[in-house]
Structures are given as structure tokens and as C-alpha cells.
Write a protein that holds these residues in place. Structure first.
Motif, PDB file in Angstrom:
ATOM      1  N   LEU A  78       0.898  -1.041  -0.155  1.00  0.00           N
ATOM      2  CA  LEU A  78       0.025   0.030  -0.159  1.00  0.00           C
ATOM      3  C   LEU A  78       0.779   1.209   0.047  1.00  0.00           C
ATOM      4  O   LEU A  78       1.793   1.503   0.839  1.00  0.00           O
ATOM      5  CB  LEU A  78      -0.892  -0.003   1.080  1.00  0.00           C
ATOM      6  N   VAL A  79       0.789   1.930  -1.145  1.00  0.00           N
ATOM      7  CA  VAL A  79       1.460   3.461  -1.200  1.00  0.00           C
ATOM      8  C   VAL A  79       0.653   4.388  -0.866  1.00  0.00           C
ATOM      9  O   VAL A  79      -0.277   4.781  -1.428  1.00  0.00           O
ATOM     10  CB  VAL A  79       2.060   3.500  -2.540  1.00  0.00           C
ATOM     11  N   LEU A  80       0.689   5.141   0.473  1.00  0.00           N
ATOM     12  CA  LEU A  80      -0.084   6.028   0.776  1.00  0.00           C
ATOM     13  C   LEU A  80       0.675   7.279   0.544  1.00  0.00           C
ATOM     14  O   LEU A  80       1.789   7.625   0.192  1.00  0.00           O
ATOM     15  CB  LEU A  80      -0.112   6.247   2.284  1.00  0.00           C
ATOM     16  N   GLU A  81       0.038   8.649   0.634  1.00  0.00           N
ATOM     17  CA  GLU A  81       0.476  10.092   0.262  1.00  0.00           C
ATOM     18  C   GLU A  81       1.057  10.223   1.496  1.00  0.00           C
ATOM     19  O   GLU A  81       2.102  10.978   1.535  1.00  0.00           O
ATOM     20  CB  GLU A  81      -0.906  10.797  -0.083  1.00  0.00           C
ATOM     21  N   ASP A  82       0.251  10.193   2.743  1.00  0.00           N
ATOM     22  CA  ASP A  82       1.007  11.101   4.072  1.00  0.00           C
ATOM     23  C   ASP A  82       0.362  10.037   5.173  1.00  0.00           C
ATOM     24  O   ASP A  82      -0.691  10.218   5.417  1.00  0.00           O
ATOM     25  CB  ASP A  82       0.665  12.528   3.967  1.00  0.00           C
ATOM     26  N   LEU A  83       1.339   9.481   5.904  1.00  0.00           N
ATOM     27  CA  LEU A  83       0.814   8.500   6.947  1.00  0.00           C
ATOM     28  C   LEU A  83       0.370   9.226   8.068  1.00  0.00           C
ATOM     29  O   LEU A  83      -0.641   8.609   8.921  1.00  0.00           O
ATOM     30  CB  LEU A  83       1.946   7.803   7.670  1.00  0.00           C
ATOM     31  N   GLY A 109       3.680   2.147   3.248  1.00  0.00           N
ATOM     32  CA  GLY A 109       4.851   3.173   3.211  1.00  0.00           C
ATOM     33  C   GLY A 109       4.021   4.645   2.573  1.00  0.00           C
ATOM     34  O   GLY A 109       3.091   4.427   1.944  1.00  0.00           O
ATOM     35  N   SER A 110       4.925   5.689   2.788  1.00  0.00           N
ATOM     36  CA  SER A 110       4.263   6.884   2.373  1.00  0.00           C
ATOM     37  C   SER A 110       5.204   7.665   1.460  1.00  0.00           C
ATOM     38  O   SER A 110       6.389   7.564   1.497  1.00  0.00           O
ATOM     39  CB  SER A 110       4.413   7.777   3.478  1.00  0.00           C
ATOM     40  N   SER A 111       4.447   8.150   0.365  1.00  0.00           N
ATOM     41  CA  SER A 111       5.422   8.970  -0.761  1.00  0.00           C
ATOM     42  C   SER A 111       5.638  10.427  -0.243  1.00  0.00           C
ATOM     43  O   SER A 111       6.462  10.923  -0.925  1.00  0.00           O
ATOM     44  CB  SER A 111       4.388   8.846  -1.974  1.00  0.00           C
ATOM     45  N   ALA A 112       4.796  10.859   0.591  1.00  0.00           N
ATOM     46  CA  ALA A 112       5.240  12.280   1.284  1.00  0.00           C
ATOM     47  C   ALA A 112       4.714  13.317   0.227  1.00  0.00           C
ATOM     48  O   ALA A 112       5.526  14.342   0.122  1.00  0.00           O
ATOM     49  CB  ALA A 112       6.577  12.605   1.871  1.00  0.00           C
ATOM     50  N   ALA A 124      10.119  -0.617  -5.160  1.00  0.00           N
ATOM     51  CA  ALA A 124      10.744  -1.529  -4.117  1.00  0.00           C
ATOM     52  C   ALA A 124       9.925  -2.650  -3.400  1.00  0.00           C
ATOM     53  O   ALA A 124      10.455  -3.722  -3.376  1.00  0.00           O
ATOM     54  CB  ALA A 124      10.981  -0.586  -3.028  1.00  0.00           C
ATOM     55  N   LEU A 125       8.475  -2.214  -3.459  1.00  0.00           N
ATOM     56  CA  LEU A 125       7.576  -3.132  -3.051  1.00  0.00           C
ATOM     57  C   LEU A 125       7.280  -4.250  -4.166  1.00  0.00           C
ATOM     58  O   LEU A 125       7.304  -5.787  -3.889  1.00  0.00           O
ATOM     59  CB  LEU A 125       6.228  -2.548  -2.876  1.00  0.00           C
ATOM     60  N   CYS A 126       7.462  -4.031  -5.479  1.00  0.00           N
ATOM     61  CA  CYS A 126       7.416  -5.076  -6.578  1.00  0.00           C
ATOM     62  C   CYS A 126       8.563  -6.095  -6.572  1.00  0.00           C
ATOM     63  O   CYS A 126       8.815  -7.105  -6.710  1.00  0.00           O
ATOM     64  CB  CYS A 126       7.225  -4.335  -7.992  1.00  0.00           C
ATOM     65  N   ALA A 127       9.941  -5.403  -6.151  1.00  0.00           N
ATOM     66  CA  ALA A 127      11.116  -5.992  -6.018  1.00  0.00           C
ATOM     67  C   ALA A 127      11.113  -7.032  -5.137  1.00  0.00           C
ATOM     68  O   ALA A 127      11.722  -8.061  -5.165  1.00  0.00           O
ATOM     69  CB  ALA A 127      12.128  -5.294  -5.810  1.00  0.00           C
ATOM     70  N   ARG A 128      10.174  -6.766  -4.034  1.00  0.00           N
ATOM     71  CA  ARG A 128      10.053  -7.594  -2.834  1.00  0.00           C
ATOM     72  C   ARG A 128       8.783  -8.654  -3.139  1.00  0.00           C
ATOM     73  O   ARG A 128       8.363  -9.530  -2.278  1.00  0.00           O
ATOM     74  CB  ARG A 128       9.681  -6.917  -1.653  1.00  0.00           C
ATOM     75  N   ARG A 129       8.476  -8.695  -4.459  1.00  0.00           N
ATOM     76  CA  ARG A 129       7.459  -9.688  -4.731  1.00  0.00           C
ATOM     77  C   ARG A 129       6.057  -9.725  -4.117  1.00  0.00           C
ATOM     78  O   ARG A 129       5.479 -10.760  -4.023  1.00  0.00           O
ATOM     79  CB  ARG A 129       8.071 -10.963  -4.812  1.00  0.00           C
ATOM     80  N   VAL A 130       5.575  -8.365  -3.878  1.00  0.00           N
ATOM     81  CA  VAL A 130       4.254  -8.359  -3.505  1.00  0.00           C
ATOM     82  C   VAL A 130       3.321  -8.787  -4.502  1.00  0.00           C
ATOM     83  O   VAL A 130       3.723  -8.895  -5.749  1.00  0.00           O
ATOM     84  CB  VAL A 130       3.813  -6.923  -3.170  1.00  0.00           C
ATOM     85  N   ASP A 131       2.295  -9.498  -4.028  1.00  0.00           N
ATOM     86  CA  ASP A 131       1.283  -9.936  -5.116  1.00  0.00           C
ATOM     87  C   ASP A 131       0.420  -8.847  -5.849  1.00  0.00           C
ATOM     88  O   ASP A 131       0.146  -8.964  -6.996  1.00  0.00           O
ATOM     89  CB  ASP A 131       0.139 -10.979  -4.385  1.00  0.00           C
ATOM     90  N   GLY A 132       0.406  -7.717  -5.175  1.00  0.00           N
ATOM     91  CA  GLY A 132      -0.575  -6.731  -5.742  1.00  0.00           C
ATOM     92  C   GLY A 132      -0.196  -5.190  -5.213  1.00  0.00           C
ATOM     93  O   GLY A 132       0.500  -5.169  -3.825  1.00  0.00           O
ATOM     94  N   LEU A 133      -0.676  -4.079  -5.509  1.00  0.00           N
ATOM     95  CA  LEU A 133      -0.530  -2.908  -5.051  1.00  0.00           C
ATOM     96  C   LEU A 133      -1.711  -2.041  -4.888  1.00  0.00           C
ATOM     97  O   LEU A 133      -2.548  -2.294  -5.787  1.00  0.00           O
ATOM     98  CB  LEU A 133       0.588  -2.218  -5.771  1.00  0.00           C
ATOM     99  N   VAL A 134      -1.858  -1.386  -3.934  1.00  0.00           N
ATOM    100  CA  VAL A 134      -2.908  -0.375  -3.897  1.00  0.00           C
ATOM    101  C   VAL A 134      -2.254   0.868  -3.758  1.00  0.00           C
ATOM    102  O   VAL A 134      -1.419   0.992  -2.811  1.00  0.00           O
ATOM    103  CB  VAL A 134      -3.811  -0.470  -2.658  1.00  0.00           C
ATOM    104  N   VAL A 135      -2.377   1.854  -4.680  1.00  0.00           N
ATOM    105  CA  VAL A 135      -1.766   3.175  -4.714  1.00  0.00           C
ATOM    106  C   VAL A 135      -2.620   4.223  -4.780  1.00  0.00           C
ATOM    107  O   VAL A 135      -3.220   4.538  -5.280  1.00  0.00           O
ATOM    108  CB  VAL A 135      -0.821   2.961  -6.016  1.00  0.00           C
ATOM    109  N   ILE A 136      -1.942   5.263  -3.697  1.00  0.00           N
ATOM    110  CA  ILE A 136      -2.748   6.370  -3.754  1.00  0.00           C
ATOM    111  C   ILE A 136      -1.378   7.483  -4.428  1.00  0.00           C
ATOM    112  O   ILE A 136      -0.641   7.632  -3.982  1.00  0.00           O
ATOM    113  CB  ILE A 136      -3.118   7.049  -2.386  1.00  0.00           C
ATOM    114  N   PRO A 137      -1.726   7.757  -5.727  1.00  0.00           N
ATOM    115  CA  PRO A 137      -0.869   8.288  -6.408  1.00  0.00           C
ATOM    116  C   PRO A 137      -0.702   9.857  -6.155  1.00  0.00           C
ATOM    117  O   PRO A 137      -1.199  10.722  -5.624  1.00  0.00           O
ATOM    118  CB  PRO A 137      -1.194   8.356  -7.825  1.00  0.00           C
ATOM    119  N   ALA A 138       0.912   9.979  -5.966  1.00  0.00           N
ATOM    120  CA  ALA A 138       1.328  11.455  -5.843  1.00  0.00           C
ATOM    121  C   ALA A 138       1.739  12.180  -7.283  1.00  0.00           C
ATOM    122  O   ALA A 138       1.750  13.299  -7.426  1.00  0.00           O
ATOM    123  CB  ALA A 138       2.608  11.347  -4.933  1.00  0.00           C
TER     124      ALA A 138
END
Length: 346
Positions: A78-83, A109-112, A124-138
Motif C-alpha cells: 500500500l502506497v499512501l500519500e501521507d501517513l 509506506g508513504s510517498s510524502a 521497491a515493493l514489487c522487487a520484494r514480490r508483493v502480489d498486488g499494489l494499492v496506490v494513492i498516487p502522488a
């Protein structure tokens, strides 16, 4: 006298297996598998016997081995904008709950609000072989994820659409919510209404500004350039914009705040004025109902955004062949007093 291990007992220090459970319960391995995986075809008495054997042996299903056999790692990113933004707390929790229900671990993690940091984190998450991503885009260009999506990383965007690729997205109705909030102020007699929002590169900021302009146009009201301010949500910038709109010979009589951080700063600015100014904010926030007056808001359901997005993610992970979809969730006007104040004429 040394202990003699019964055939139904696992060796000391070894993790009990389904074979151990089957031996203890006196059933076949397939029967144990059906009970463990909640499949039909087992009588209640047999299911009870198998469950008693599971409890006695302390058997636990090996989810890691199971998912690895399917070529998956049982992790979701999960890629958040700001934790630190309270809006993302319920969203994060909802994503985690849905992932857990599917036997998956959430890594976030947070994209800030930094597009480059978003890219680094997602890859980086893909390199760790996550099955999927939920992204709040910056950022506004997500072509960097195309190779990952082709490789099988299911990806769903939340709150804002992906840039320059076709992908699933789950949004709140930012345009309609802002239009409703501004129309509410107009219905209360306001004609000079200020709008303070986030960076113009952010989809939600531009949609909420569009909703503001639509409500003003629907009422036949002009919009002075000095009534609109987009930019960083830092208190210093928002305070300066609000004070500028509230000064001069024809100040605004009401403010529409584009997100919860803007609203909180606007509340502080308005509290220092000698006369009331109406306020409607986009996003609810903690204690908004306890202020005097309570803060009228356009509420979006952050938890629903997270749940719907993660459900869609696991649909894709299950192999569903679906075209990219755009799901828009409704917002809700909550009147509490601040948005119902009449124009100050003193």
C-alpha cells in the motif's frame, strides 16, 4: 521409562502435518484437507473428530507453502500519500482487514506527496514480490508500473486515477461533493465564497475546484480570481490565503476548504475574527462536531475506499479477467452549524 511415540503423534519438535491429523482422527488425508479449507463433503461427526485432532495436535495450516505453490507471496503493498494525515488511517485499516481476510500481509509506506518517492516505493515493493499494489498516487505518470502489471502484479489506484495508463481506480465524488457544499453556502445567502485547496497537480484538488465553480455558475454568480487559492496545505500558506480573502472592501463571507488540513487551519483563522464567517470543509475530521459552532463538512468514506479497492485487487489476484474500471463512491453533506451561518453584514 522412555516415552513411546504413538503413530498419531508428531515427532518432538516437528510441526504437525495433515498426515498426523488424519492418523489421529482415523480419516483420509483428503477429508482433513476438506475440513481445513472449509470445503463441503464431510459429515458433521467426521468434521468434529478432525477438528478435535487439529486442536489436540496444535496443527496450523501452512499458508506460506500453499501460496508459494500458486506462485504468490501472500503480501500486498500500500502506497499512501501521507501517513500523518488522519484521512488515511481508516483507509489503511480497511485495506489491511481485507488483505488479512485473504490470508495476506500488508506492507505500507508513504510517498510524502513526492512523485519520485512514490515511484521508488512502488518499485521497491514489487522487487520484494508483493502480489498486488494499492496506490494513492502522488505523480501523474505511472507508465513505470506497466512492466510490473504485465508480470502479474495486480494494481488498483485509490482517491486519484493513475496517470497515462489504464488501471482500476476507486474514487470519492470530489466534484459532486464540492458542488453540494458550495451550493449549501449559496442557499444560506452567500454570494462571495472563497475556495482554498491543495496543489493544482492533484486530481482531487482540481475536481473540487471544478465543483466549486460549477455551483457558482449554477447560481449565476461570478468568481473573482482573488477568491481562489491552490497550493501547499501548510498552515502558513493557508492562513495567508484565508486572511487575504477575508480582508479588503469586499471580503468573502464564506470559505470552502478543499481538504481536512485546510479546514483545520481555516478554523484557527476564523476563530481570531471579531465576526462570524461561514465555513464548509471537504473531509470530516476528529472533534469537528465538538467545536462551536460544529464544522459543516462534506464527508467521504475512507474505509469504503480502502475496502472496495482491495476487494477489486483480490478479484484480479483470483484470475478474474476484467477491464479496468472506475468506481466512484458518493460523499455526504453533514450540516453542523459553521456552514449555516448567514453572511456578516456589520
Amino acid at each position: 521409562m522412555p516415552h513411546t511415540r504413538r503413530p498419531s503423534e508428531p515427532r518432538y519438535g516437528n510441526r504437525p502435518t495433515m498426515k498426523d491429523v488424519a492418523a489421529r482422527a482415523g480419516v483420509g488425508l483428503k477429508t482433513v484437507s476438506r475440513v481445513v479449507n472449509g470445503e463441503p463433503g464431510v459429515t458433521p461427526d467426521t468434521e468434529l473428530r478432525v477438528q478435535e485432532a487439529i486442536d489436540a495436535l496444535g496443527f496450523r495450516r501452512n499458508d506460506s507453502a500453499r501460496v508459494l505453490r500458486k506462485g504468490r507471496t501472500a503480501t500486498v503493498g500500500l502506497v499512501l500519500e501521507d501517513l500523518s494525515d488522519p484521512f488515511y488511517g481508516p483507509l489503511n485499516r480497511a485495506v489491511e482487514e481485507v488483505a488479512r481476510a485473504h490470508g495476506a500481509l500488508l506492507i505500507n509506506g508513504s510517498s510524502a506527496e513526492d512523485p519520485e518517492r512514490e515511484r521508488e516505493l512502488a518499485l521497491a515493493l514489487c522487487a520484494r514480490r508483493v502480489d498486488g499494489l494499492v496506490v494513492i498516487p502522488a505523480g501523474d505518470d505511472h507508465r513505470y508500473l506497466e512492466p510490473e502489471i504485465r508480470a502479474g502484479v495486480a494494481t488498483v489506484f485509490v482517491d486519484r486515477p493513475a496517470g497515462r495508463i489504464d488501471a482500476d481506480v476507486v474514487l470519492s465524488d470530489s466534484f459532486g461533493g464540492a458542488r453540494d457544499g458550495v451550493a449549501h453556502l449559496i442557499a444560506g445567502g452567500h454570494r462571495r465564497i472563497g475556495f482554498i485547496g491543495d496543489h493544482p497537480r492533484i486530481h482531487t484538488a482540481t475536481e473540487r475546484l471544478r465543483g466549486y465553480r460549477a455551483a457558482m455558475a449554477d447560481a449565476g454568480l461570478p468568481v473573482d480570481d482573488t477568491w481562489v487559492s491552490l497550493g501547499a496545505t501548510a498552515p502558513e500558506r493557508v492562513s495567508a490565503a484565508a486572511r487575504s480573502m477575508l480582508s479588503g472592501p469586499e471580503p468573502v463571507t464564506a470559505l470552502f476548504a478543499g481538504n481536512n488540513r485546510v479546514t483545520v487551519t481555516a478554523v484557527r483563522v476564523l476563530a481570531a475574527l471579531p465576526h462570524p464567517v461561514a465555513l464548509v470543509g471537504f473531509d470530516d475530521f476528529e472533534l469537528a462536531d465538538l467545536l462551536n459552532p460544529g464544522i459543516t463538512v462534506i464527508a467521504q468514506d475512507a474505509a469504503a475506499l480502502g475496502r472496495v479497492a482491495t476487494d477489486r485487487l483480490f478479484q484480479r489476484l483470483s484470475g478474474a479477467d476484467l477491464p479496468p474500471s472506475r468506481i466512484e463512491l458518493p460523499t455526504r453533506l453533514i450540516p453542523r452549524g459553521s456552514g449555516e451561518l448567514p453572511p456578516f453584514t456589520g
